[in-house]
Write a protein that holds these residues in place. Structure first.
Motif, PDB file in Angstrom:
ATOM      1  N   HIS A 194       0.826  -1.216   0.000  1.00  0.00           N
ATOM      2  CA  HIS A 194       0.000   0.000   0.000  1.00  0.00           C
ATOM      3  C   HIS A 194       0.846   1.246   0.000  1.00  0.00           C
ATOM      4  N   ARG A 264     -12.129   7.157  18.435  1.00  0.00           N
ATOM      5  CA  ARG A 264     -12.295   7.321  16.989  1.00  0.00           C
ATOM      6  C   ARG A 264     -12.981   6.074  16.462  1.00  0.00           C
ATOM      7  N   HIS A 270      -8.518   7.668   6.710  1.00  0.00           N
ATOM      8  CA  HIS A 270      -7.260   7.205   6.100  1.00  0.00           C
ATOM      9  C   HIS A 270      -6.388   8.413   5.802  1.00  0.00           C
ATOM     10  N   ARG A 271      -5.069   8.203   5.875  1.00  0.00           N
ATOM     11  CA  ARG A 271      -4.143   9.308   5.578  1.00  0.00           C
ATOM     12  C   ARG A 271      -4.262   9.742   4.119  1.00  0.00           C
ATOM     13  N   LYS A 274      -9.479   9.831   0.622  1.00  0.00           N
ATOM     14  CA  LYS A 274     -10.542  10.783   1.008  1.00  0.00           C
ATOM     15  C   LYS A 274     -11.784  10.416   0.210  1.00  0.00           C
ATOM     16  N   ARG A 279     -10.358  -1.310  -1.243  1.00  0.00           N
ATOM     17  CA  ARG A 279     -10.185  -2.623  -0.603  1.00  0.00           C
ATOM     18  C   ARG A 279     -11.384  -2.947   0.290  1.00  0.00           C
ATOM     19  N   ARG A 352       1.290  -8.441   4.261  1.00  0.00           N
ATOM     20  CA  ARG A 352       2.062  -7.254   3.889  1.00  0.00           C
ATOM     21  C   ARG A 352       3.545  -7.541   3.708  1.00  0.00           C
TER      22      ARG A 352
HETATM   23  C1  SDX Z   1      -4.235   1.422   7.664  1.00  0.00           C
HETATM   24  O1  SDX Z   1      -1.280   4.468   5.238  1.00  0.00           O
HETATM   25  C2  SDX Z   1      -1.784   3.363   4.819  1.00  0.00           C
HETATM   26  O2  SDX Z   1      -1.816   3.063   3.643  1.00  0.00           O
HETATM   27  C3  SDX Z   1      -2.307   2.462   5.935  1.00  0.00           C
HETATM   28  C4  SDX Z   1      -3.093   1.244   5.464  1.00  0.00           C
HETATM   29  C5  SDX Z   1      -2.183   0.268   4.728  1.00  0.00           C
HETATM   30  O3  SDX Z   1      -2.708  -0.507   3.943  1.00  0.00           O
HETATM   31  O4  SDX Z   1      -0.969   0.233   5.084  1.00  0.00           O
HETATM   32  O5  SDX Z   1      -4.136   1.654   4.604  1.00  0.00           O
HETATM   33  C6  SDX Z   1      -3.676   0.497   6.655  1.00  0.00           C
HETATM   34  O6  SDX Z   1      -3.512   1.779   8.578  1.00  0.00           O
HETATM   35  C7  SDX Z   1      -5.638   1.942   7.489  1.00  0.00           C
HETATM   36  C8  SDX Z   1      -6.031   2.926   8.636  1.00  0.00           C
HETATM   37  C9  SDX Z   1      -6.423   2.063   9.836  1.00  0.00           C
HETATM   38  N1  SDX Z   1      -6.611   2.939  11.032  1.00  0.00           N
HETATM   39  C10 SDX Z   1      -7.850   3.115  11.529  1.00  0.00           C
HETATM   40  O7  SDX Z   1      -8.883   2.708  11.007  1.00  0.00           O
HETATM   41  C11 SDX Z   1      -7.861   3.859  12.858  1.00  0.00           C
HETATM   42  C12 SDX Z   1      -8.988   4.906  12.839  1.00  0.00           C
HETATM   43  N2  SDX Z   1      -8.576   5.910  11.854  1.00  0.00           N
HETATM   44  C13 SDX Z   1      -7.917   7.092  12.358  1.00  0.00           C
HETATM   45  O8  SDX Z   1      -7.064   6.850  13.441  1.00  0.00           O
HETATM   46  C14 SDX Z   1      -7.405   7.974  11.250  1.00  0.00           C
HETATM   47  O9  SDX Z   1      -8.374   8.055  10.291  1.00  0.00           O
HETATM   48  C15 SDX Z   1      -6.084   7.680  10.583  1.00  0.00           C
HETATM   49  C16 SDX Z   1      -4.975   7.479  11.569  1.00  0.00           C
HETATM   50  C17 SDX Z   1      -6.168   6.476   9.704  1.00  0.00           C
HETATM   51  C18 SDX Z   1      -5.759   8.906   9.764  1.00  0.00           C
HETATM   52  O10 SDX Z   1      -5.659   9.947  10.718  1.00  0.00           O
HETATM   53  P1  SDX Z   1      -5.508  11.429  10.236  1.00  0.00           P
HETATM   54  O11 SDX Z   1      -4.372  11.537   9.284  1.00  0.00           O
HETATM   55  O12 SDX Z   1      -5.555  12.347  11.410  1.00  0.00           O
HETATM   56  O13 SDX Z   1      -6.833  11.617   9.408  1.00  0.00           O
HETATM   57  P2  SDX Z   1      -7.263  12.963   8.791  1.00  0.00           P
HETATM   58  O14 SDX Z   1      -6.185  13.990   8.826  1.00  0.00           O
HETATM   59  O15 SDX Z   1      -7.867  12.642   7.470  1.00  0.00           O
HETATM   60  O16 SDX Z   1      -8.404  13.431   9.819  1.00  0.00           O
HETATM   61  C19 SDX Z   1      -9.278  14.455   9.407  1.00  0.00           C
HETATM   62  C20 SDX Z   1     -10.160  14.717  10.597  1.00  0.00           C
HETATM   63  C21 SDX Z   1      -9.393  14.967  11.886  1.00  0.00           C
HETATM   64  O17 SDX Z   1     -10.205  15.839  12.658  1.00  0.00           O
HETATM   65  P3  SDX Z   1      -9.767  17.414  12.658  1.00  0.00           P
HETATM   66  O18 SDX Z   1      -8.363  17.488  13.185  1.00  0.00           O
HETATM   67  O19 SDX Z   1      -9.904  17.892  11.223  1.00  0.00           O
HETATM   68  O20 SDX Z   1     -10.805  18.056  13.583  1.00  0.00           O
HETATM   69  O21 SDX Z   1     -10.990  13.579  10.845  1.00  0.00           O
HETATM   70  C22 SDX Z   1     -10.763  13.103  12.165  1.00  0.00           C
HETATM   71  C23 SDX Z   1      -9.418  13.628  12.599  1.00  0.00           C
HETATM   72  O22 SDX Z   1      -9.391  13.781  13.995  1.00  0.00           O
HETATM   73  N3  SDX Z   1     -10.734  11.650  12.071  1.00  0.00           N
HETATM   74  C24 SDX Z   1     -11.589  10.844  12.700  1.00  0.00           C
HETATM   75  C25 SDX Z   1     -11.228   9.553  12.306  1.00  0.00           C
HETATM   76  N4  SDX Z   1     -10.183   9.604  11.478  1.00  0.00           N
HETATM   77  C26 SDX Z   1      -9.876  10.919  11.333  1.00  0.00           C
HETATM   78  N5  SDX Z   1     -12.603  11.100  13.543  1.00  0.00           N
HETATM   79  C27 SDX Z   1     -13.279  10.009  14.012  1.00  0.00           C
HETATM   80  N6  SDX Z   1     -13.012   8.725  13.675  1.00  0.00           N
HETATM   81  C28 SDX Z   1     -11.979   8.464  12.829  1.00  0.00           C
HETATM   82  N7  SDX Z   1     -11.668   7.206  12.503  1.00  0.00           N
END
Ligand code: SDX
Length: 392
Positions: A194, A264, A270-271, A274, A279, A352
């Motif tokens: 990924h 959360r 996701h980083r 959007k 998947r 992975r």
């Molecule tokens: C994987 O990078 C990859 O490719 C990873 C992966 C891979 O195949 O290797 O795809 C696998 O890691 C998928 C992600 C799995 N993680 C989760 O599902 C954990 C829950 N998700 C979050 O922790 C979060 O979405 C992240 C860590 C994945 C991303 O975090 P970011 O970079 O802070 O997300 P963002 O900048 O897009 O957030 C925008 C806003 C933020 O709020 P504000 O600061 O704008 O007020 O959305 C909020 C975040 O706080 N937000 C969430 C949220 N994810 C982001 N709010 C509630 N629930 C969530 N899950």
């Protein structure tokens, strides 16, 4: 402004890399491996084909695929003394803790494939890692449930071998369920690579110092374990268990929006994506296929579907572009197949490994490769003189 220093708020990290392996368009929800869409690979190919594609750049013909599968099969056994490592862990050790330790120890057993400058040794190390991860993962599970380890049965497919080593017992023959084998193989494909996610970047950074490939993959496993990354599949299922019934979903949606609440929605956001994680689309479809094949009814799947429907129509999540990611549905399937939640991230690491290995090979063979050194933005105090303790 910190003291005499001023810094440019527009500072952006220059840490990036070039790769031919995987392309992601987060806005369009596109994921390509060497140009092939993940949906087509998941529906039509096998994990061994995808491994060959990631490592070699092209899909194999039948002869190439058979030869590659035979090579991987020949490496599925682990050194007999490696089994001793497991006996040092408590039975209740998290399987990811065991994976970090045992995979890191592989370099103590396979000295003949640790020279990163030798193309032959790099290839053997790559094949060993891909081949032995299912064996080690199955051993981690067996150890946690107090059952004997099973040796690989190389008459089975890569995925069938893994299922048998995990769920088989010496007392009776294990018959691989073709529907489960197909679903598991597809889940491995969905997790294969990924782009520059946190654990892959960890593997590249460790590899840039010249560390041996086994140590680099162990570093990737450690990073993947985090709940914000690969640990999210375990966390997502635990969250669905905590929510329980659809009636409690609004309470958790409110918590996810509350900035004062660290909660959360696990499996959401996701980083890069959007838009919908392509998947997750395949994963949701696979849930239905596994449930039908195993004649399983799991109310958690209904809760997951309802949670997704509510979140996708909630202005907060729409505005923040939070969609289900690969981890949202995977736990429901893995649970139906019989894995405990503690094994979910182990399965992610198993799949992975080919992506980590392919990215490591790409990095190590780059003639311009230098040791990684991410830039920092210094915001600490400017220079000042020491004050003896009696004068402070
Ligand atoms: C994987 O990078 C990859 O490719 C990873 C992966 C891979 O195949 O290797 O795809 C696998 O890691 C998928 C992600 C799995 N993680 C989760 O599902 C954990 C829950 N998700 C979050 O922790 C979060 O979405 C992240 C860590 C994945 C991303 O975090 P970011 O970079 O802070 O997300 P963002 O900048 O897009 O957030 C925008 C806003 C933020 O709020 P504000 O600061 O704008 O007020 O959305 C909020 C975040 O706080 N937000 C969430 C949220 N994810 C982001 N709010 C509630 N629930 C969530 N899950």
């Amino acid at each position: 402004q910190t003291g005499a220093f001023t810094y440019d708020p527009g500072f952006t990290s220059t840490a990036s890399c070039q790769s031919k392996l995987t392309y992601i368009d987060g806005d369009e929800g596109v994921l390509l491996h060497r140009g092939y869409p993940i949906g087509e690979l998941a529906e039509q190919s096998s994990f061994m084909e995808v491994c060959y594609l990631l490592l070699n750049g092209e899909l194999p013909d039948q002869g190439e695929l058979d030869s590659f599968s035979r090579t991987i099969t020949r490496h599925t056994m682990v050194h007999e003394q490696l089994a001793q490592f497991f006996r040092g862990f408590r039975r209740d050790a998290h399987p990811m803790a065991i994976m970090c330790g045992v995979v890191g120890a592989l370099s103590a057993f396979y000295h003949d494939s640790t020279d990163i400058h030798d193309p032959q040794q790099r290839m053997i190390a790559s094949h060993r890692l891909i081949a032995k991860m299912p064996t080690i993962a199955a051993m981690a599970y067996k150890y946690s449930v107090g059952q004997p380890f099973l040796y690989p049965d190389n008459s089975l497919s890569y995925t069938g071998n893994f299922l048998r080593m995990t769920f088989g017992v010496p007392a009776e023959p294990y018959v691989v369920n073709p529907a489960v084998e197909k679903a598991m193989d597809r889940i491995f494909i969905l997790h294969a690579d990924h782009e520059q996610n946190a654990s892959t970047s960890t593997v590249r950074l460790a590899g840039s110092s010249g560390a041996n490939p086994f140590a680099c993959i162990a570093a990737g496993i450690a990073c993947l374990w985090g709940p914000a990354h690969g640990g999210a599949n375990e966390a997502a299922l635990n969250m669905l268990h905590e929510i329980g019934t659809p009636e409690r979903i609004p309470e958790f949606i409110a918590r996810a929006k509350d900035k004062n609440d660290p909660f959360r929605l696990m499996g959401f956001g996701h980083r890069v994506y959007k838009n919908y994680d392509p998947r997750a689309t395949v994963m949701q479809k696979t849930v239905r296929e596994v449930f039908e094949a195993l004649n399983v009814q799991d109310p958690l799947f209904e809760t997951a579907l309802r949670l997704e429907e509510i979140a996708l129509n909630d202005p907060y999540f729409v505005e923040k572009k939070l969609f289900p990611n690969v981890d949202f549905y995977s736990g429901v399937i893995l649970s139906a197949i019989g894995f405990p939640t503690s094994m979910f991230t182990v399965l992610f690491a198993l799949a992975r490994t080919v992506g980590w290995v392919a990215q490591w090979n790409e990095m190590i063979t780059d003639p311009d490769q230098k040791i990684g050194r991410p830039r920092q933005l210094y915001t600490g105090p400017t220079q000042r003189s020491y004050i003896p303790v009696g004068q402070r």
